[in-house]
Design a protein around this motif. Structure first.
Motif, PDB file in Angstrom:
ATOM      1  N   ASN A  13       0.621  -1.359   0.029  1.00 57.40           N
ATOM      2  CA  ASN A  13      -0.237   0.089  -0.163  1.00 57.40           C
ATOM      3  C   ASN A  13       1.013   1.060   0.250  1.00 57.40           C
ATOM      4  O   ASN A  13       1.015   1.954   0.927  1.00 57.40           O
ATOM      5  N   ARG A  14       1.476   1.538  -1.241  1.00 52.55           N
ATOM      6  CA  ARG A  14       1.894   3.069  -1.930  1.00 52.55           C
ATOM      7  C   ARG A  14       1.181   3.934  -1.186  1.00 52.55           C
ATOM      8  O   ARG A  14       2.127   4.903  -0.025  1.00 52.55           O
ATOM      9  N   ARG A  15       0.624   4.288  -1.373  1.00 53.17           N
ATOM     10  CA  ARG A  15      -0.047   5.671  -1.154  1.00 53.17           C
ATOM     11  C   ARG A  15      -0.246   6.028   0.314  1.00 53.17           C
ATOM     12  O   ARG A  15      -0.317   6.669   0.990  1.00 53.17           O
ATOM     13  N   ALA A  16      -0.264   4.724   1.364  1.00 55.35           N
ATOM     14  CA  ALA A  16      -0.629   4.777   3.552  1.00 55.35           C
ATOM     15  C   ALA A  16       0.720   5.454   3.121  1.00 55.35           C
ATOM     16  O   ALA A  16       0.309   6.372   3.934  1.00 55.35           O
ATOM     17  N   ARG A  17       1.747   5.812   2.720  1.00 55.94           N
ATOM     18  CA  ARG A  17       2.925   6.227   3.229  1.00 55.94           C
ATOM     19  C   ARG A  17       3.062   7.543   2.919  1.00 55.94           C
ATOM     20  O   ARG A  17       3.862   8.618   3.182  1.00 55.94           O
ATOM     21  N   HIS A  18       2.215   7.459   1.606  1.00 53.58           N
ATOM     22  CA  HIS A  18       2.224   9.077   1.253  1.00 53.58           C
ATOM     23  C   HIS A  18       0.596  10.073   2.037  1.00 53.58           C
ATOM     24  O   HIS A  18       1.497  10.861   1.959  1.00 53.58           O
ATOM     25  N   ASP A  19      -0.308   9.554   2.586  1.00 47.41           N
ATOM     26  CA  ASP A  19      -1.189   9.866   3.041  1.00 47.41           C
ATOM     27  C   ASP A  19      -1.090   9.528   4.839  1.00 47.41           C
ATOM     28  O   ASP A  19      -1.602  10.917   5.091  1.00 47.41           O
ATOM     29  N   TYR A  20      -0.307   8.875   5.225  1.00 46.62           N
ATOM     30  CA  TYR A  20      -0.066   9.504   6.338  1.00 46.62           C
ATOM     31  C   TYR A  20       1.310   9.214   7.076  1.00 46.62           C
ATOM     32  O   TYR A  20       1.875   8.519   6.201  1.00 46.62           O
ATOM     33  N   THR A  21       1.522   9.541   8.646  1.00 45.27           N
ATOM     34  CA  THR A  21       2.920   9.561   8.780  1.00 45.27           C
ATOM     35  C   THR A  21       2.769   7.865  10.420  1.00 45.27           C
ATOM     36  O   THR A  21       1.811   7.966  11.049  1.00 45.27           O
ATOM     37  N   ILE A  22       3.700   7.037   9.281  1.00 39.80           N
ATOM     38  CA  ILE A  22       3.532   6.078  10.382  1.00 39.80           C
ATOM     39  C   ILE A  22       4.040   5.557  11.102  1.00 39.80           C
ATOM     40  O   ILE A  22       5.197   6.819  11.631  1.00 39.80           O
ATOM     41  N   GLU A  23       3.044   5.547  12.798  1.00 34.76           N
ATOM     42  CA  GLU A  23       3.573   5.390  13.847  1.00 34.76           C
ATOM     43  C   GLU A  23       4.704   4.380  13.938  1.00 34.76           C
ATOM     44  O   GLU A  23       5.462   4.273  15.064  1.00 34.76           O
ATOM     45  N   LYS A  24       3.527   2.718  13.579  1.00 34.82           N
ATOM     46  CA  LYS A  24       3.873   2.099  15.148  1.00 34.82           C
ATOM     47  C   LYS A  24       3.152   1.002  14.333  1.00 34.82           C
ATOM     48  O   LYS A  24       2.779   1.234  13.633  1.00 34.82           O
ATOM     49  N   THR A  25       4.580  -0.555  13.578  1.00 34.48           N
ATOM     50  CA  THR A  25       4.059  -1.036  12.766  1.00 34.48           C
ATOM     51  C   THR A  25       3.809  -2.527  13.221  1.00 34.48           C
ATOM     52  O   THR A  25       4.368  -2.467  14.261  1.00 34.48           O
ATOM     53  N   TYR A  26       2.824  -3.643  13.577  1.00 31.63           N
ATOM     54  CA  TYR A  26       2.716  -5.178  13.361  1.00 31.63           C
ATOM     55  C   TYR A  26       2.400  -6.288  12.533  1.00 31.63           C
ATOM     56  O   TYR A  26       1.862  -5.586  11.768  1.00 31.63           O
ATOM     57  N   GLU A  27       3.058  -6.899  12.798  1.00 30.33           N
ATOM     58  CA  GLU A  27       2.458  -7.656  11.881  1.00 30.33           C
ATOM     59  C   GLU A  27       0.974  -9.316  12.464  1.00 30.33           C
ATOM     60  O   GLU A  27       1.266  -9.216  13.559  1.00 30.33           O
ATOM     61  N   ALA A  28       0.968  -9.618  11.797  1.00 29.92           N
ATOM     62  CA  ALA A  28      -0.826 -10.154  12.076  1.00 29.92           C
ATOM     63  C   ALA A  28      -1.193 -11.188  11.542  1.00 29.92           C
ATOM     64  O   ALA A  28      -1.410 -10.851   9.951  1.00 29.92           O
ATOM     65  N   GLY A  29      -1.462 -12.242  11.474  1.00 29.04           N
ATOM     66  CA  GLY A  29      -2.077 -13.296  10.495  1.00 29.04           C
ATOM     67  C   GLY A  29      -3.038 -13.122   9.580  1.00 29.04           C
ATOM     68  O   GLY A  29      -4.045 -12.070  10.523  1.00 29.04           O
ATOM     69  N   LEU A  30      -3.982 -13.066   9.295  1.00 28.83           N
ATOM     70  CA  LEU A  30      -5.023 -14.041   8.193  1.00 28.83           C
ATOM     71  C   LEU A  30      -6.123 -14.366   8.275  1.00 28.83           C
ATOM     72  O   LEU A  30      -5.321 -16.071   8.142  1.00 28.83           O
ATOM     73  N   VAL A  31      -6.994 -14.719   8.686  1.00 28.81           N
ATOM     74  CA  VAL A  31      -8.087 -15.706   9.112  1.00 28.81           C
ATOM     75  C   VAL A  31      -8.881 -15.952   7.075  1.00 28.81           C
ATOM     76  O   VAL A  31      -9.294 -14.858   6.939  1.00 28.81           O
ATOM     77  N   LEU A  32      -8.479 -16.464   5.946  1.00 25.71           N
ATOM     78  CA  LEU A  32      -8.869 -16.854   5.039  1.00 25.71           C
ATOM     79  C   LEU A  32      -9.278 -17.638   4.342  1.00 25.71           C
ATOM     80  O   LEU A  32      -9.253 -18.807   5.306  1.00 25.71           O
ATOM     81  N   MET A  33     -10.814 -18.101   3.615  1.00 30.11           N
ATOM     82  CA  MET A  33     -10.803 -18.901   3.137  1.00 30.11           C
ATOM     83  C   MET A  33      -9.427 -19.762   1.974  1.00 30.11           C
ATOM     84  O   MET A  33      -8.924 -18.818   1.615  1.00 30.11           O
ATOM     85  N   GLY A  34     -10.280 -20.776   1.709  1.00 33.08           N
ATOM     86  CA  GLY A  34      -9.046 -21.582   0.671  1.00 33.08           C
ATOM     87  C   GLY A  34      -9.090 -20.751  -0.571  1.00 33.08           C
ATOM     88  O   GLY A  34      -7.589 -20.648  -0.832  1.00 33.08           O
ATOM     89  N   THR A  35      -9.899 -20.647  -1.028  1.00 29.59           N
ATOM     90  CA  THR A  35      -9.375 -19.743  -2.475  1.00 29.59           C
ATOM     91  C   THR A  35      -9.951 -18.901  -2.254  1.00 29.59           C
ATOM     92  O   THR A  35      -8.888 -17.708  -3.229  1.00 29.59           O
ATOM     93  N   GLU A  36      -9.162 -17.604  -1.271  1.00 29.31           N
ATOM     94  CA  GLU A  36      -8.642 -16.379  -0.854  1.00 29.31           C
ATOM     95  C   GLU A  36      -6.822 -16.466  -1.505  1.00 29.31           C
ATOM     96  O   GLU A  36      -6.209 -16.094  -1.545  1.00 29.31           O
TER      97      GLU A  36
END
Length: 158
Positions: A13-36
């Motif tokens: 998301n390159r737009r996020a770095r342009h529109d926002y000042t990033i304070e802190k980042t976190y890594e998160a897992g995702l609950v996804l379906m098989g086709t996703e």
């Protein structure tokens, strides 16, 4: 079957770095379906409109577009649906407090596979004013011009 190793970036998301000042980042897992997962492995996703929120002690990712799997059938997923984020309880609390603070939001920065598991990098971000965006672009351009001048100067000096 061979397990995947390393990191494979699916979307940023390159737009996020342009529109926002990033304070802190976190890594998160995702609950996804098989086709996703299959669609992500094809490298198809869009984080531009995405955002995260905390509701009743759980974190969710919304408005992230993962297109339907081309070879899927009736089990295919909805392209833009709310997906649950997998985080530790204390991380969810920190994200919730930060999001409730004025001017802060939770923005996805990139979606990737880490050792075969889908992960998303979430950032606590504060919106930039228009003049801040212009100033950032100006600084980047000045830095680029300075590097270009140094390169030409070094070539002439040799």
């Amino acid at each position: 079957m061979v397990r995947e190793r390393g990191e494979k970036v699916v979307a940023t998301n390159r737009r996020a770095r342009h529109d926002y000042t990033i304070e802190k980042t976190y890594e998160a897992g995702l609950v996804l379906m098989g086709t996703e997962v299959k669609s992500l492995r094809e490298g198809r996703a869009n984080l531009t409109d995405g955002y995260a929120y905390v509701d009743k002690g759980e974190a969710f990712l919304d408005a992230v577009n993962i297109p339907q799997y081309s070879q899927g059938h009736w089990t295919n997923h909805a392209a833009k649906r709310v997906r649950k984020l997998l985080l530790h309880k204390d991380e969810i609390e920190r994200l919730g407090h930060a999001a409730s603070a004025g001017g802060y939001t939770l923005v996805p920065l990139r979606l990737y596979f880490s050792d075969g598991r889908a992960k998303v990098e979430i950032a606590i971000a504060k919106g930039k004013a228009e003049y801040d965006k212009r100033q950032t672009l100006r600084e980047r351009q000045d830095k680029r011009e300075a590097e270009r001048a140094m390169r030409t100067r070094n070539r002439l000096g040799e």
